[in-house]
Design a protein around this motif. Sequence first.
Motif, PDB file in Angstrom:
ATOM      1  N   ALA A 135       0.831  -1.207   0.000  1.00  0.00           N
ATOM      2  CA  ALA A 135       0.000   0.000   0.000  1.00  0.00           C
ATOM      3  C   ALA A 135       0.865   1.257   0.000  1.00  0.00           C
ATOM      4  CB  ALA A 135      -0.923  -0.003   1.220  1.00  0.00           C
ATOM      5  N   GLN A 136       2.030   1.185   0.628  1.00  0.00           N
ATOM      6  CA  GLN A 136       2.940   2.333   0.613  1.00  0.00           C
ATOM      7  C   GLN A 136       3.578   2.505  -0.763  1.00  0.00           C
ATOM      8  OE1 GLN A 136       2.705   4.234   3.011  1.00  0.00           O
ATOM      9  NE2 GLN A 136       2.371   3.106   4.904  1.00  0.00           N
ATOM     10  N   VAL A 137       3.780   1.390  -1.465  1.00  0.00           N
ATOM     11  CA  VAL A 137       4.290   1.482  -2.845  1.00  0.00           C
ATOM     12  C   VAL A 137       3.301   2.265  -3.707  1.00  0.00           C
ATOM     13  CG1 VAL A 137       4.986   0.196  -4.905  1.00  0.00           C
ATOM     14  CG2 VAL A 137       5.573  -0.679  -2.630  1.00  0.00           C
ATOM     15  N   ASP A 138       2.013   1.995  -3.486  1.00  0.00           N
ATOM     16  CA  ASP A 138       0.975   2.679  -4.267  1.00  0.00           C
ATOM     17  C   ASP A 138       1.039   4.197  -4.091  1.00  0.00           C
ATOM     18  OD1 ASP A 138       0.097   0.234  -5.112  1.00  0.00           O
ATOM     19  OD2 ASP A 138      -1.622   0.148  -3.758  1.00  0.00           O
ATOM     20  N   LYS A 139       1.367   4.649  -2.850  1.00  0.00           N
ATOM     21  CA  LYS A 139       1.459   6.087  -2.595  1.00  0.00           C
ATOM     22  C   LYS A 139       2.494   6.753  -3.500  1.00  0.00           C
ATOM     23  CE  LYS A 139       0.248   6.121   2.338  1.00  0.00           C
ATOM     24  NZ  LYS A 139       0.749   6.471   3.695  1.00  0.00           N
ATOM     25  N   ILE A 140       3.561   6.017  -3.766  1.00  0.00           N
ATOM     26  CA  ILE A 140       4.652   6.562  -4.586  1.00  0.00           C
ATOM     27  C   ILE A 140       4.318   6.457  -6.063  1.00  0.00           C
ATOM     28  CG2 ILE A 140       7.095   6.316  -5.146  1.00  0.00           C
ATOM     29  CD1 ILE A 140       7.409   5.048  -2.314  1.00  0.00           C
ATOM     30  N   VAL A 141       3.854   5.275  -6.465  1.00  0.00           N
ATOM     31  CA  VAL A 141       3.584   5.023  -7.874  1.00  0.00           C
ATOM     32  C   VAL A 141       2.460   5.921  -8.394  1.00  0.00           C
ATOM     33  CG1 VAL A 141       2.823   3.264  -9.517  1.00  0.00           C
ATOM     34  CG2 VAL A 141       4.434   2.659  -7.695  1.00  0.00           C
ATOM     35  N   GLN A 151      14.214   6.590  -7.597  1.00  0.00           N
ATOM     36  CA  GLN A 151      14.948   5.653  -8.440  1.00  0.00           C
ATOM     37  C   GLN A 151      14.762   4.197  -8.010  1.00  0.00           C
ATOM     38  OE1 GLN A 151      18.865   7.229  -7.873  1.00  0.00           O
ATOM     39  NE2 GLN A 151      18.487   9.044  -9.155  1.00  0.00           N
ATOM     40  N   GLN A 152      14.542   3.983  -6.704  1.00  0.00           N
ATOM     41  CA  GLN A 152      14.415   2.617  -6.195  1.00  0.00           C
ATOM     42  C   GLN A 152      13.427   2.595  -5.039  1.00  0.00           C
ATOM     43  OE1 GLN A 152      17.196   0.446  -7.727  1.00  0.00           O
ATOM     44  NE2 GLN A 152      15.367  -0.824  -7.612  1.00  0.00           N
ATOM     45  N   ILE A 153      12.555   1.579  -5.012  1.00  0.00           N
ATOM     46  CA  ILE A 153      11.627   1.347  -3.909  1.00  0.00           C
ATOM     47  C   ILE A 153      11.972  -0.013  -3.314  1.00  0.00           C
ATOM     48  CG2 ILE A 153       9.211   1.129  -3.219  1.00  0.00           C
ATOM     49  CD1 ILE A 153       8.490   2.650  -5.824  1.00  0.00           C
ATOM     50  N   HIS A 168       7.336  -7.343  -7.122  1.00  0.00           N
ATOM     51  CA  HIS A 168       8.005  -6.826  -8.312  1.00  0.00           C
ATOM     52  C   HIS A 168       7.003  -6.433  -9.395  1.00  0.00           C
ATOM     53  CE1 HIS A 168      11.176  -9.217  -6.312  1.00  0.00           C
ATOM     54  NE2 HIS A 168      11.993  -8.279  -6.769  1.00  0.00           N
ATOM     55  N   THR A 169       5.798  -6.968  -9.327  1.00  0.00           N
ATOM     56  CA  THR A 169       4.782  -6.639 -10.322  1.00  0.00           C
ATOM     57  C   THR A 169       4.170  -5.253 -10.079  1.00  0.00           C
ATOM     58  OG1 THR A 169       2.989  -7.663  -9.034  1.00  0.00           O
ATOM     59  CG2 THR A 169       4.204  -9.080 -10.569  1.00  0.00           C
ATOM     60  N   LEU A 170       4.439  -4.650  -8.932  1.00  0.00           N
ATOM     61  CA  LEU A 170       3.853  -3.354  -8.595  1.00  0.00           C
ATOM     62  C   LEU A 170       4.486  -2.218  -9.379  1.00  0.00           C
ATOM     63  CD1 LEU A 170       3.682  -3.773  -4.695  1.00  0.00           C
ATOM     64  CD2 LEU A 170       1.752  -3.848  -6.290  1.00  0.00           C
ATOM     65  N   ASP A 171       5.794  -2.324  -9.631  1.00  0.00           N
ATOM     66  CA  ASP A 171       6.512  -1.242 -10.312  1.00  0.00           C
ATOM     67  C   ASP A 171       7.911  -1.748 -10.661  1.00  0.00           C
ATOM     68  OD1 ASP A 171       6.275   1.920 -10.750  1.00  0.00           O
ATOM     69  OD2 ASP A 171       8.325   1.461 -10.131  1.00  0.00           O
ATOM     70  N   PRO A 172       8.461  -1.347 -11.796  1.00  0.00           N
ATOM     71  CA  PRO A 172       9.808  -1.813 -12.183  1.00  0.00           C
ATOM     72  C   PRO A 172      10.901  -1.389 -11.198  1.00  0.00           C
ATOM     73  CG  PRO A 172       8.660  -0.856 -14.058  1.00  0.00           C
ATOM     74  CD  PRO A 172       7.836  -0.532 -12.854  1.00  0.00           C
ATOM     75  N   ARG A 173      10.655  -0.352 -10.404  1.00  0.00           N
ATOM     76  CA  ARG A 173      11.666   0.143  -9.475  1.00  0.00           C
ATOM     77  C   ARG A 173      11.719  -0.640  -8.175  1.00  0.00           C
ATOM     78  NH1 ARG A 173       9.404   6.151  -9.374  1.00  0.00           N
ATOM     79  NH2 ARG A 173       7.502   4.880  -9.522  1.00  0.00           N
ATOM     80  N   VAL A 174      10.803  -1.597  -7.977  1.00  0.00           N
ATOM     81  CA  VAL A 174      10.707  -2.313  -6.703  1.00  0.00           C
ATOM     82  C   VAL A 174      11.819  -3.348  -6.575  1.00  0.00           C
ATOM     83  CG1 VAL A 174       9.325  -3.951  -5.369  1.00  0.00           C
ATOM     84  CG2 VAL A 174       8.240  -1.932  -6.377  1.00  0.00           C
ATOM     85  N   LEU A 175      12.434  -3.339  -5.397  1.00  0.00           N
ATOM     86  CA  LEU A 175      13.479  -4.283  -5.010  1.00  0.00           C
ATOM     87  C   LEU A 175      13.162  -4.718  -3.588  1.00  0.00           C
ATOM     88  CD1 LEU A 175      16.429  -5.339  -5.859  1.00  0.00           C
ATOM     89  CD2 LEU A 175      17.289  -3.392  -4.538  1.00  0.00           C
ATOM     90  N   THR A 176      13.341  -5.977  -3.257  1.00  0.00           N
ATOM     91  CA  THR A 176      13.067  -6.397  -1.885  1.00  0.00           C
ATOM     92  C   THR A 176      14.290  -6.157  -1.000  1.00  0.00           C
ATOM     93  OG1 THR A 176      13.830  -8.685  -2.136  1.00  0.00           O
ATOM     94  CG2 THR A 176      11.528  -8.212  -2.734  1.00  0.00           C
TER      95      THR A 176
END
Length: 426
Positions: A135-141, A151-153, A168-176
């Motif tokens: 859900a926090q990824v969504d705030k950025i995307v 540049q990186q999430i 990883h399907t949320l955004d290309p910038r996502v890294l665990t």
Amino acid sequence: MKGRGPVSLEQDLIDRSAPNFGALLDRQADAHPDRVALLVPHGADDQVNIWTPITFAQFRRQAHDMAAGLLGLGLGREQRVAIISGTRTEWIIADMGISCAGGATTTVYPNTSPEETAYILTDSDSRIVFVDTAAQVDKIVSRTELADQIQQIVTFAGTDERTGADVHTLDPRVLTMAELIASGRRLLADDPQLVRRMIDSIRPIDLATLIYTSGTTGTPKGVEIEHGSWTYMGAAWEYKDFIGPDDLHLLWLPLSHAFGKCLLAICIQIGVAQAVEGRIPRLVRSIGEVRPTVMCGVPRIFEKIRAGVMTAAPQGRLTTRISHWAFAVGRDSRPYRLSGSRMPLALAARYRIADALVFATLKRKLGGVRFMISGGAKLSPQVQEWFYSAGIPIVEGYGATELCAVAFFSEPSTIRFGTVGPVCPG
């Protein structure tokens, strides 16, 4: 130290302080590598949790792996890295990794709106962001103004908590976080001194943290806090000598707040183990599992604990009368205990009975805590007196983000209800 003026004490504490946050961890990990630094809960909220220990040596290893991974992403000196997350172990490791890599942490509360989150990330010029949920990824995307800046999430989890899908399907910038740590380990295998060189180069005046406060008007304001400010707080509290390495601290406070981050510096400096619990509804249960000796909080938490204990107490006319009698005895005992005087024999005998019948149960529910610390707002004298009657001191302090959290503090041995105590050392 007796007879020294405030200037000489301040200089002495500056001399004792580690030069930076990473060096602070190094000192403890070098001196006591097997001492427990963190306790991590595992289990459902409604079940008994298992608390896994992380030693200071393990804490440092994870932080250095994280730091190397960030350097591999091209993190520059004092470049901002945001953390949008509730209180959890990953927050602590990410923050220490940022510090060891020479970056500066931008703190963002997890319940911050997408609009305000975007403002803080833009104003701080953060390029890398750690998040605890999808859900926090969504705030950025969802914010087009952040498309080129971020540049990186880095996500703490590998799956979307809502759907179970790969993050990883949320955004290309996502890294665990696991992937970032793994990349850091590979870099350290090729260059073992990569992080060590960076830590040795960080000065006390270098930027460590940007904490955004709401202020009184307008948009949030970013407060710049240097490495030396955090490490000074650790040295100052160690000088006070009322918390020791044998203590266990339950950390639940928001780490996006200066008070929470200050507690990290203090506990690392002294070598205090911290049980990390960010699930507020589970707080009372976790207290019983962990049995902390020290706990810091804000007034509403102590009010909630008091209400919870009173609600959970056995109901009945006799038990209610016994409880009222016990707290009346505790009230009568307060002047003697506050002044360090001996209670009259009859009162002392009644207090022992009250302790056996009522107060001991309360202490067991709180895990045998020695004392608790309240900050962030004024604590109700009634709540403070209620706990003190039962033999559990709550002491108050006062500070501000710009003062690195703590400026005044009342010690357990010199408690005065309704006051925040004398100014802190130096």
